[in-house]
Design an enzyme around this catalytic site. Structure first.
Site, PDB file in Angstrom:
ATOM      1  N   LEU A 138       0.880  -1.132   0.155  1.00 49.91           N
ATOM      2  CA  LEU A 138      -0.014   0.067  -0.129  1.00 49.91           C
ATOM      3  C   LEU A 138       0.732   1.232   0.110  1.00 49.91           C
ATOM      4  CD1 LEU A 138      -3.169   0.644   2.072  1.00 49.91           C
ATOM      5  CD2 LEU A 138      -1.318   2.415   2.152  1.00 49.91           C
ATOM      6  N   ASP A 140       0.923   5.011   0.773  1.00 47.14           N
ATOM      7  CA  ASP A 140       0.329   6.073   1.457  1.00 47.14           C
ATOM      8  C   ASP A 140       1.176   7.342   1.059  1.00 47.14           C
ATOM      9  OD1 ASP A 140      -0.735   7.831   3.014  1.00 47.14           O
ATOM     10  OD2 ASP A 140      -0.409   6.914   4.860  1.00 47.14           O
ATOM     11  N   PHE A 166       3.642  -1.662   3.442  1.00 55.47           N
ATOM     12  CA  PHE A 166       3.287  -0.047   3.426  1.00 55.47           C
ATOM     13  C   PHE A 166       4.174   0.629   3.497  1.00 55.47           C
ATOM     14  CE2 PHE A 166       0.414  -3.236   5.897  1.00 55.47           C
ATOM     15  CZ  PHE A 166      -0.772  -2.687   5.808  1.00 55.47           C
ATOM     16  N   LYS A 167       4.149   1.317   2.156  1.00 54.67           N
ATOM     17  CA  LYS A 167       5.047   2.528   1.788  1.00 54.67           C
ATOM     18  C   LYS A 167       4.672   3.897   2.495  1.00 54.67           C
ATOM     19  CE  LYS A 167       7.360   4.873  -1.928  1.00 54.67           C
ATOM     20  NZ  LYS A 167       7.208   5.059  -3.422  1.00 54.67           N
ATOM     21  N   ILE A 168       5.179   4.429   3.670  1.00 49.22           N
ATOM     22  CA  ILE A 168       4.240   5.483   4.048  1.00 49.22           C
ATOM     23  C   ILE A 168       5.328   6.552   3.749  1.00 49.22           C
ATOM     24  CG2 ILE A 168       4.064   6.578   6.470  1.00 49.22           C
ATOM     25  CD1 ILE A 168       2.336   4.142   5.626  1.00 49.22           C
TER      26      ILE A 168
END
Length: 305
Positions: A138, A140, A166-168
């Protein structure tokens, strides 16, 4: 480079164009080979830094097929599949899986400033992709304009089996990563940062295990991640201090044009053309980028010479 299943440096491959604006397919192969020689842990294709918003559907499929065939399992490949329409996202995920991709990456559904998926619609789109049976990252990112609270991300991680990474890269990414890891626990298998590693040290401190940068200097950023994860904190700090001027110039002045400019300088590709309405780099901006890079002697500046 690293021992965790989802860790290290997984940069975005730029999409090279010829001076006439056509996709440079032989150049794409050279980009991928250069990135593998840079020691990357994985490669992401068709992302925002690949100029996905400037290529046609036919071009993206040709690039996906070429890239997966050419990498041929040498490193894992993430295929970006973002789209507002869930049916198209699922179709892209199926094709990526069928062609041998290891992971797909997508942002929440959005189209411009006013068409944004609700939390329920975002969950439903990712759940639909999860049914395809390929690991999901995902993304973000501020580009989508969609708010993704930690509570939603944790719910998705726990209830969508294939959502692993999760790529924040939102503002205050470290704080969000720290909360996500604390609340999600083992469901957060691959917490990554992005945005050219401009906040890398803070994000690693918060628990990130990997980073998705551009293809500019992954050979210099990768060891920072490796040192940090191995407990060599001071070495990571020192390494980051050396590359930060380049990272800052890329992030604040150049964007995705930086990697292409460096690849032209190093003989990887023949042109750093960007399709309209993206303007070329100003010569002074390009010149300073190269001046900052040369003392670091990154692979990209000599790979094709």
């Amino acid at each position: 480079m690293t021992h965790l299943p989802y860790s290290g440096i997984w940069p975005v491959a730029p999409t090279p164009f010829n001076d006439d604006g056509t996709v440079d397919l032989p150049g794409m192969k050279r980009v991928l080979d250069c990135m593998i020689d840079q020691g990357v842990d994985g490669i992401c294709i068709l992302a925002n830094f690949s100029e996905q918003f400037l290529i046609s559907d036919a071009e993206r499929e040709a690039l996906m097929r070429l890239s997966l065939d050419h990498v041929a399992g040498r490193v894992p490949v993430i295929v970006t599949i973002s789209h507002y329409a869930t049916a198209i996202v699922v179709e892209r995920a199926r094709l990526a899986k069928d062609l041998g991709a290891d992971i797909v990456m997508l942002m929440p559904p959005y189209h411009g400033a006013l068409l944004k998926g609700t939390p329920e619609q975002t969950f439903e789109q990712f759940a639909a992709v999860g049914q395809v049976g390929i690991p999901i990252m995902l993304q973000d990112a501020p580009l989508s304009g969609v708010d993704l609270p930690v509570s939603l991300l944790v719910k998705m991680a726990r209830e969508i089996e294939m959502l692993k990474l999760f790529k924040i890269e939102c503002p205050q990414a470290a704080a969000k990563l720290r909360s996500l890891i604390a609340e999600g626990g083992d469901a957060i298998e691959g917490p990554f940062d992005g945005e050219e590693a401009i906040t890398l040290l803070a994000d690693l401190d918060a628990g990130a295990t990997g980073t998705m940068t551009s293809a500019l200097i992954p050979d210099l950023i990768g060891p920072i991640v490796t040192d940090f994860l191995a407990g060599n904190r001071q070495a990571a700090i020192d390494g980051y201090g050396r590359v930060l001027p380049v990272v800052n110039h890329e992030n604040r002045q150049c964007g995705f044009r930086a990697a292409k400019a460096a690849m032209v300088e190093g003989g990887v590709i023949a042109s750093d053309f960007c399709r309209h309405p993206i303007p070329p780099l100003h010569p002074d901006t390009r010149g300073l980028l190269l001046d900052l890079m040369r003392p670091l002697d990154p692979i990209v500046l000599s790979w094709g010479k």
